[in-house]
Motif scaffolding. Structure first.
Motif: not given
Ligand SMILES: [Zn+2]
Length: 460
Positions: A242-269
């Protein structure tokens, strides 16, 4: 054969299907499947297959398809369908309404809801299910789900989900239902050791599945990924719903949701996200390059007014896409055939004038997402198609019903375009799960009564 693998021994011949869709590119008239010990040995025209077997089934007048694969659900939410305060809310308010109700669940609630949700899925054509349970109140455990799943007989990817970021730390869920990271990781290891089957034909697999960026600490996200990779386990979370979640991530992590998860190793097969609605074009490209998957949940996205996932963009970028009914509190059903139809309809709207552009999704495209796509999302090479060497997981739908009257010009498309009905028969590993529209392994009448009693006790 390893314990827990497909268990129906002997040979099975299902023949004379009016049309059999292999999902390998063929639609075979008067089609047949010959299986041995739960595995498909031959598919093709009935005339070309053996004419006898230990069990022979005549599927005259039926469409036969590979069993459908559900890639995102919360089976416990069948207890909280249509809760009045959550009927008209967006995601965050919907969650705030339901968290205190879910906090009252006991092991009995979890067990019975698991059976009920899987039963409904089975009757609507599903043969493999991923479930994402992320709160474990009052001593409930993954073990309760394993027990609840057993009588239905579907392939079950169970998750050890989690929440660790409570309200007092800036998260959404109340502190009373979040767990400590140490005990979560310890239980993840226990569950993997107890239940995970890595082999082809597995009936049970374990997935590590922290709930979302707004209910899980970044450390736990990172540590869960490390544990999953160490153990060879797939991982899953809600993302960009949701847009709420995107706002949460940008406010708290200064990253959009997908970027935030990429930072944490959450991308891949070995990763797939539920929903992935609010995702930018460059993020889609990176998800495709990384091999990350998506569980597309059209009914839930409409029900909670979350938004329209860029499914066309995902497919063009090579992102693995499967379908999910999502939890029954945001759907409010567990009907896989209905989800296939919603997928078609919503993604038609996605290319409507003034909304978007691109090719219209076809009925066959939607069926492919529900079978081949779902298998790819769950990381399985043994289901989703009818071909030699694949598990004998298939469904049969009788065309002699009022809902299909007048639709015999194209029976395959009719399964999607006409109102969704249940399946008449289904098999998992050659073992019958649904027979004549009835569940073989459990009595639905008594299940519903018990479930309603338990649901009433939660809202009481
Ligand atoms: Zn969900």
């Amino acid at each position: 054969m390893a314990p827990g693998s497909v268990v129906r021994m002997g040979t099975l011949l299902a023949r004379h299907a009016q049309v059999m869709v292999t999902m390998d590119g063929a639609e075979v008239e008067d089609g047949a499947i010959f299986a041995r010990d739960g595995w498909i040995e031959t598919v093709g025209a009935t005339a070309d297959l053996p004419d006898s077997a230990d069990e022979v089934v005549d599927l005259h007048g039926h469409v036969v398809l590979p069993g459908l694969v559900n890639t995102h659900h919360h089976l416990y939410q069948t207890l909280t369908r249509v809760v009045p305060g959550a009927q008209d809310a967006g995601l965050f308010q919907w969650l705030r309404t339901l968290y205190p109700i879910w906090a009252r669940m006991t092991p009995d609630h979890v067990r019975v809801a698991t059976t009920v949700g899987l039963a409904e899925l089975a009757l609507s054509g599903c043969t493999t299910v991923f479930d994402h349970q992320y709160l474990w109140p009052n001593g409930s455990k993954v073990d309760d789900q394993i027990e609840g799943a057993d009588p239905v007989g579907l392939r079950f990817h169970v998750s050890r989900g989690s929440m660790s970021l409570g309200e007092s730390d800036g998260g959404l869920p109340p502190d009373s239902i979040v767990e400590k990271p140490g005990s979560i990781l310890e239980d993840c290891q226990r569950v993997i050791q107890s239940y995970h089957q890595a082999e082809r034909g597995a009936m049970t697999r374990v997935v590590l599945a922290p709930c979302s960026p707004f209910s899980v600490t970044t450390d736990l996200m990172r540590d869960t990924a490390a544990l999953a990779r160490d153990q060879g386990i797939t991982m899953h979370t809600h993302l960009a719903e949701t847009a709420d979640e995107e706002e949460f991530c940008v406010t708290r992590f200064e990253r959009r949701p997908v970027e935030h998860m990429e930072d944490l190793g959450w991308a891949g097969a070995d990763v797939w996200y539920a929903h992935a609605v609010h995702v930018a074009p460059d993020e889609i490209t990176r998800m495709g390059d990384a091999g990350t998957g998506v569980a597309h949940c059209p009914t839930s996205n409409m029900r909670l007014a979350s938004g329209l996932a860029p499914v066309g963009g995902y497919l063009a970028a090579g992102v693995r896409v499967g379908l999910g009914v999502d939890g029954s509190a945001s759907n409010d059903s567990s009907n896989m055939l209905a989800e296939v139809r919603q997928t078609l309809l919503l993604n038609r709207l996605a290319v409507a004038p003034g909304v978007g552009a691109g090719a219209q999704m076809t009925a066959r495209d939607a069926l492919k997402l529900a079978t081949v796509g779902g298998a790819a999302v769950l990381g399985r090479d043994d289901i989703g198609r009818l071909a030699p060497g694949m598990a004998a997981d298939f469904i049969a739908i009788d065309l002699d019903r009022i809902g299909f009257a007048g639709a015999m010009h194209d029976p395959v498309a009719a399964v999607v375009l006409c109102s969704p009905l249940g399946v008449d028969h289904s098999w998992v590993g050659g073992r019958r799960v649904v027979e004549d529209r009835r569940l073989v392994g459990a009595d639905v009448g008594s299940l519903v009564a018990e479930h309603n009693h338990l649901a009433g006790s939660l809202l009481g």
